[in-house]
Design an enzyme around this catalytic site. Structure first.
Site, mmCIF file in Angstrom:
data_model
loop_
_atom_site.group_PDB
_atom_site.id
_atom_site.type_symbol
_atom_site.label_atom_id
_atom_site.label_comp_id
_atom_site.label_asym_id
_atom_site.label_seq_id
_atom_site.Cartn_x
_atom_site.Cartn_y
_atom_site.Cartn_z
ATOM 1 N N CYS A 227 0.806 -1.218 0.000
ATOM 2 C CA CYS A 227 0.000 0.000 0.000
ATOM 3 C C CYS A 227 0.843 1.274 0.000
ATOM 4 C CB CYS A 227 -0.975 -0.012 1.173
ATOM 5 S SG CYS A 227 -0.209 0.049 2.813
ATOM 6 N N HIS B 21 -2.826 1.630 6.815
ATOM 7 C CA HIS B 21 -3.067 1.620 5.372
ATOM 8 C C HIS B 21 -2.745 3.011 4.846
ATOM 9 C CE1 HIS B 21 -4.546 0.599 1.479
ATOM 10 N NE2 HIS B 21 -5.526 1.495 1.512
ATOM 11 N N ASP C 258 -7.073 6.108 -3.644
ATOM 12 C CA ASP C 258 -6.383 4.925 -3.110
ATOM 13 C C ASP C 258 -6.050 3.971 -4.248
ATOM 14 O OD1 ASP C 258 -5.368 2.840 -1.687
ATOM 15 O OD2 ASP C 258 -7.119 2.504 -0.439
ATOM 16 N N ASP D 86 -17.681 0.107 12.383
ATOM 17 C CA ASP D 86 -17.835 -0.591 13.656
ATOM 18 C C ASP D 86 -17.202 -1.971 13.550
ATOM 19 O OD1 ASP D 86 -19.196 1.499 14.762
ATOM 20 O OD2 ASP D 86 -21.182 0.705 14.310
#
Length: 884
Positions: free
Chosen positions: A288, A346, A369, A411
Site C-alpha cells: 500500500c 493503510h 487509493d 464498527d
C-alpha cells in the site's frame, strides 16, 4: 538537448526574400515563471492558463504584420486549434487559446509571441505548428512540442492552492515521510518522490497514453484530461496492474524472489524508470505505501497537489455493510475466518481539487487509493472521494465514499465462538481509524488529520450513529448487496450458527448500545510501554466486577504474530488463570512475555496481537479485550566525523544499541540512496557494522571498505556492491555482541574494492586470528593492501608488514601518539624515496594539515576509550586510518 537552450532551427526560404531561421522556446525563462524547473531537459514544460514566450528569428527581412500573417496551431492527437497571432498589449484571457505580440516588438527580425492556453486545457504533450501566409502563398513549419500541466498557482484552475507554503510542500517538494507501524508505536519511512529525476515526467505522460481510456478513444480521453478528478481516477487505476499495463504488481504474502521486496523501495523514480524501460511491464512488487507514494509522485508531476496519508487501524470492508466482523476462540485466539480485515496501517493519497460535479462544499482534499482492494465501476481503483463527504457521512458521494468511510470509521463486531456457536459479542466503535497522519509542512513531525475525517462532535465517546445521508449510489455500493449474501453463505456454510448475530443464550451476550445499563463484567488490556526488540513485553489486564456479589472467573490470554494486513498465526504464548473478584471491585493482573518466546518467529514489520477472554464460571458470561502493537527496532545513530565535501568520500560513525540477549552476527548498513542499478535492492551501497567480540570491548571499531556482510549460519557472506549475486560467496570472520551493548562501525561512503584475507602476510594473519584483535584485522587488511598498490619493491611491502605487526602488538598507552608520528614519518620517507622530492612536497602540505588537525580528535578518542583494555590500540587504529 539542454532545456536552457531549447531552440528549433528551420532553414526554409520563403519567396527568396526571407526565411524562418530559429524558434526559441525561451526554456529558462518559461520554466522559471511556470514553476517547472528541473522537470525535463528535452522539452518545454509549462502550466495551463498562463502565457509563455516563443521567439521567432527571421533571416533575410523583418516580419511585417501588415503583409504577412502569423498563425500558430496546437495539435493533440486528432484534435487541433488554430490561433492567429495578434498585435496587442492586453493581458491574455485564460478561457481560450491566444497568441499575442507586443506592439513595440514589430516590425523586427526577432518576434516574441506570447502563447496562452485555456485554464481547462488537457494535460498532455502538444505539437506546435507555425503558419506564415501572405496574399500569394502559405508556408507551414513544425516548430516542436511542449508539455502542458495543471497550474495550482492560478486562481481559475481547479487545483489552485492559495498559500505558497502549501504548493511548495504538496507540489514542488520531492521528499516526504510515510508513517507506518501501529497507533501505539508510529514509525516513519523516508521516501524520495523523485519528480525531478530524468525520465520521470516522460514516464508519467506515458502512463496516461497507455491507459485503457486512451487506447479506447484517444480524442475523448484528451478532452476529459482537463478535469483533475478524471486524471486522478485514471492514474489511480494505472498505478496497479490488475486491469491494464499498470506500474506495480502487488504481493502481500509468499516469496519476493521474482522481484523486489516492497520494504526495499525508497523512491518512486526507480520504479517509474523500470516500468518505462521494460515496455510498460509491471514492476514487482508493491504494497500500500509503495502504491500510494508512486501515485503521489505522478500527481505532483502533473501539477495536482498531493500528499501521502496513513490511516492506523484501517478497515477493509469487503461486503459493503460498513461493519468488520472478527472471530475469537473462547481462549482468546484470533481466527482468520472473516473476509473483512483491519490493517494496522493503510496508506493512500489525498489530492487537492475542486469538485464542480458535487458542489463547492465538496472542494478540497480528495481520497485516492491505488491499492487494488475492491473494484469500483468494474476497475481496481478508489476515489477521488471528498474528505468532507466522509466526515459528513454523505456515503453516496462519488467516488466510493462508503468504502472510504468504512476504512476510517467502521464498527468492529468481535465474536467469541465455541463449537460453531457465538458465545460472546462485543461491538467496538472506536478502534477503526484511531489516528490519521501525514507529514507536516516543513517538518518531519506528523500532522494529525483524524478530525478532518471524523465529526468532532462524536469524539470522544461518540453516541450512537445517526442515519447516513445518501445521494446517488456510487458504483461500488450498487453491487455489494448480492456479493454480501453470496459471501456470507460461502463463509459460514460449515457453521450455520454463526450466521445469526443472536446467540442461544442471551446471558452469554453483551452488546453495548445507547441507553443500556453498564455491563456487569468488563475487561481492559493495555501495554505498559511499547517494547524494544529484544525486551520483555509487559501487559496489564484489569477486570472489573460491577455486581454486588463475588465472582469466580477464568482468564485466558493469547499472543499471536500477524502481518500488518493479514490474518494472525497460531498463538506463540498463552496464559490461563482462575480469578476471584470481590463485589464492585477491580482486579489488576500483570503478564510478561520474555524475548525467548517471540524472537524465533517475530520478523521485520510483524505485529503482535494480544487478546484476553474473561469468563464467569457460573453464568458463562464472557468479555473480550484486544490490543495490537509492533516492536520498536534499534535506533541507529549516524555522526559525521569530519567536514564533508560534495563529491568526495565522507567518513561517518554509525552506532546502535542492541537489546537482544543472544549473540548477533554482523549487521548490514544499507544506504538506500546509492544504487548501482535502479530498482535492485542488492545494488544498494551497503556497509558493514562489525560487532565487538566482548562486553568490555564494545567501543572498539572495525573498518571495512565496500564490503557487504550478510548474517546467516556460522559465517557471513561478503560481496562487493557491484558484484553479481553468484560471486558473493566469500566467507569472512565475524564478531559478536552480547545483550544490551552498543555496536559501532566506521563507514566510508565511497565504495572500494574488496580486500581478501590472503593479502596480508602470514605473520600479521597470525596476530589477527585471536579473538581479542579479530575486529582490527579488516582495517589493517585494507590499509596494507591499499598501500601495496602504490609501491613496487619487496622492501616497501616488508616495511608495511613489519610496521602493521608492531602496531597490532603495541599496548603501551604512552606510545600512542608517538606511533602516530612514526606512522606519518614512515609514509613521508617512503614517498620521498620512491616518488621523488617534487611529488613528496606537493602532498606534504595537505598531509601536515590533516595530521595536526587530527591530533586533538585522536586525543579525545583516546581519553574516551581509556576504560577499555585495548584503548591504545583503538586510538592508534582510528588515527592511522583517518590519516591514511
Amino acid at each position: 538537448m539542454d532545456c536552457t537552450r531549447r531552440e528549433t532551427h528551420i532553414g526554409v526560404v520563403h519567396n527568396g526574400l526571407y526565411r524562418l531561421k530559429v524558434v526559441n522556446f525561451e526554456a529558462e525563462e518559461n520554466t522559471a515563471s511556470h514553476e517547472t524547473q528541473g522537470l525535463s531537459r528535452t522539452q518545454l514544460v509549462v502550466r495551463r492558463g498562463k502565457p509563455f514566450k516563443l521567439t521567432l528569428l527571421f533571416r533575410g527581412g523583418s516580419w511585417n504584420p501588415r503583409s504577412e500573417g502569423l498563425e500558430l496551431e496546437v495539435c493533440l492527437g486528432g484534435l487541433s486549434e488554430r490561433i492567429p497571432v495578434q498585435i496587442s498589449d492586453r493581458r491574455s484571457c485564460s478561457l481560450a487559446w491566444s497568441a499575442t505580440v507586443h506592439p513595440g516588438d514589430v516590425p523586427s527580425r526577432s518576434v516574441t509571441v506570447h502563447l496562452c492556453s485555456p485554464v481547462l486545457s488537457a494535460v498532455a504533450t502538444y505539437r506546435l505548428l507555425l503558419h506564415i501566409q501572405d496574399v500569394r502563398s502559405r508556408m507551414s513549419f513544425a516548430v516542436g512540442t511542449f508539455v502542458l500541466l495543471c497550474n495550482p498557482w492560478l486562481k481559475d484552475d481547479p487545483v489552485f492552492m492559495p498559500l505558497d507554503v502549501h504548493t511548495q510542500e504538496y507540489v514542488k517538494s520531492d521528499y516526504g515521510l510515510i508513517y507506518m507501524g501501529t497507533h501505539l508505536n508510529v514509525r516513519n519511512r523516508p521516501w524520495s518522490f523523485g519528480q525531478y529525476e530524468p525520465g520521470v515526467l516522460e514516464a508519467c505522460l506515458q502512463l496516461l497514453q497507455v491507459s485503457p481510456q486512451h487506447l479506447r478513444d484517444q480524442d475523448k480521453d484528451y478532452l476529459r484530461r482537463a478535469d483533475p478528478a478524471y486524471i486522478s481516477r485514471v492514474v489511480c487505476q494505472m498505478v496497479n496492474c490488475n486491469d491494464d499495463m499498470g506500474i506495480l504488481e502487488g504481493r502481500w504474502q509468499g516469496s519476493y524472489t521474482a522481484g523486489v521486496d516492497p520494504t526495499e523501495w525508497s523512491g518512486s523514480a526507480d520504479i517509474l524508470h523500470r516500468w518505462a524501460s521494460s515496455n510498460c511491464s509491471p514492476v514487482r512488487y508493491g504494497q500500500c505505501w509503495v502504491f500510494a507514494a508512486v501515485l503521489c509522485t505522478v500527481m505532483r508531476v502533473l501539477g495536482i497537489p498531493s500528499r501521502v496519508v496513513t490511516v492506523f487501524d484501517s478497515a477493509h470492508d469487503s461486503d459493503g455493510n460498513m461493519k468488520i466482523t472478527e472471530f475469537y476462540t473462547s481462549t482468546g485466539e484470533k481466527l482468520g475466518l472473516s473476509k473483512d480485515s483491519i490493517w494496522n496501517f493503510h496508506v493512500w493519497v489525498e489530492c487537492w481539487m475542486k469538485r464542480p460535479d458535487l458542489g463547492a462544499s465538496f472542494d478540497g482534499w480528495q481520497v485516492v487509493d491505488p491499492t487494488p482492494q475492491e473494484k469500483s465501476a468494474g476497475i481496481f481503483c478508489c476515489g477521488p472521494c471528498p474528505v468532507v463527504a466522509v466526515q459528513r457521512r454523505w456515503l453516496g458521494a462519488p467516488y466510493d465514499a462508503s468504502f472510504v468511510f468504512a476504512a476510517v470509521d467502521a464498527d468492529v463486531v468481535q465474536l467469541i465462538v465455541r463449537d460453531g456457536a457465538v458465545v460472546g459479542r462485543r461491538v467496538d466503535t472506536e478502534c477503526v481509524g484511531r489516528r490519521i497522519y501525514t507529514k507536516s509542512l516543513h517538518s518531519d513531525q506528523p500532522e494529525n488529520l483524524t478530525q478532518t475525517y471524523k465529526d468532532s462532535k462524536r469524539q470522544p465517546g461518540r453516541p450512537a450513529r445517526g442515519p447516513a445521508r445518501r445521494g446517488p449510489q456510487s458504483a461500488r455500493s450498487q453491487t455489494v448487496g448480492v456479493e454480501l449474501r453470496t459471501q456470507s453463505a460461502t463463509l459460514f456454510k460449515s457453521c450455520p450458527a454463526l450466521l445469526s448475530n443472536t446467540p442461544n443464550d442471551a446471558a452469554a451476550m453483551h452488546t453495548p448500545s445507547s441507553g443500556e445499563l453498564p455491563p456487569s463484567l468488563e475487561a481492559f488490556l493495555s501495554i505498559e510501554k511499547v517494547p524494544l526488540l529484544g525486551e520483555s513485553i509487559h501487559m496489564c489486564v484489569t477486570v472489573t466486577n460491577h455486581r454486588s456479589r463475588s465472582r469466580v472467573l477464568m482468564q485466558h490470554v493469547s499472543a499471536q504474530v500477524k502481518e500488518y494486513n493479514g490474518s494472525p498465526q497460531e498463538s506463540f504464548w498463552t496464559a490461563h488463570k482462575e480469578l476471584h473478584v470481590p463485589p464492585c471491585q477491580a482486579l489488576t493482573l500483570h503478564h510478561v512475555i520474555p524475548p525467548s518466546q517471540y524472537e524465533a518467529i517475530l520478523a521485520g514489520d510483524h505485529i503482535i496481537n494480544v487478546a484476553v477472554v474473561v469468563k464467569d464460571l457460573r453464568t458463562k458470561e464472557r468479555v473480550l479485550a484486544v490490543q495490537e502493537f509492533n516492536m520498536s527496532p534499534p535506533q541507529i545513530s549516524i555522526q559525521v566525523i569530519l567536514l564533508s565535501v560534495i563529491g568526495r568520500p565522507c567518513s561517518v560513525d554509525v552506532s546502535m544499541v542492541l537489546c537482544v540477549c543472544v549473540c548477533v552476527c554482523v549487521c548490514v548498513i544499507t544506504d538506500r540512496r546509492r544504487r548501482q542499478h535502479p530498482g535492485e535492492p542488492g545494488a544498494h551501497g551497503s556497509r558493514v557494522l562489525h560487532q565487538p567480540a566482548h562486553r568490555d570491548s564494545a567501543r572498539r571499531r572495525a573498518y571495512c571498505e565496500g564490503v557487504r556482510l550478510v548474517a546467516g549460519g556460522s559465517g557471513g557472506q561478503a560481496a562487493h556492491p557491484g558484484a553479481r549475486q553468484e560471486d558473493r560467496e566469500e566467507h569472512v570472520h565475524q564478531g559478536h555482541v552480547a545483550g544490551h551493548q552498543a555496536a559501532h562501525g566506521h563507514v566510508l561512503t565511497q565504495s572500494q574494492p574488496r580486500h581478501r584475507l590472503q593479502e596480508l602476510p602470514q605473520s600479521l594473519r597470525h596476530h589477527c586470528m585471536n579473538q581479542t584483535s579479530r575486529d582490527f584485522y579488516f582495517g589493517f587488511a585494507g590499509l596494507s593492501s591499499r598501500f601495496k598498490r602504490n609501491v613496487s619493491t619487496r622492501w616497501q611491502q616488508w616495511c608495511v608488514h613489519v610496521f602493521s605487526s608492531c602496531l597490532l602488538q603495541t599496548k603501551v598507552a604512552g606510545l600512542s601518539f608517538l606511533m602516530l608520528l612514526l606512522c606519518f614519518i614512515f609514509f613521508l620517507l617512503s614517498s620521498l624515496f620512491f616518488k621523488g622530492l617534487v611529488q613528496t612536497f606537493k602532498s606534504l602540505r595537505k598531509s601536515l594539515v590533516v595530521f595536526f588537525l587530527l591530533l586533538p580528535t585522536n586525543l579525545l578518542t583516546f581519553l574516551k576509550l581509556k576504560n577499555s583494555s585495548l584503548s591504545t590500540l583503538s586510538a592508534l587504529e582510528i588515527g592511522c586510518f583517518r590519516l591514511y
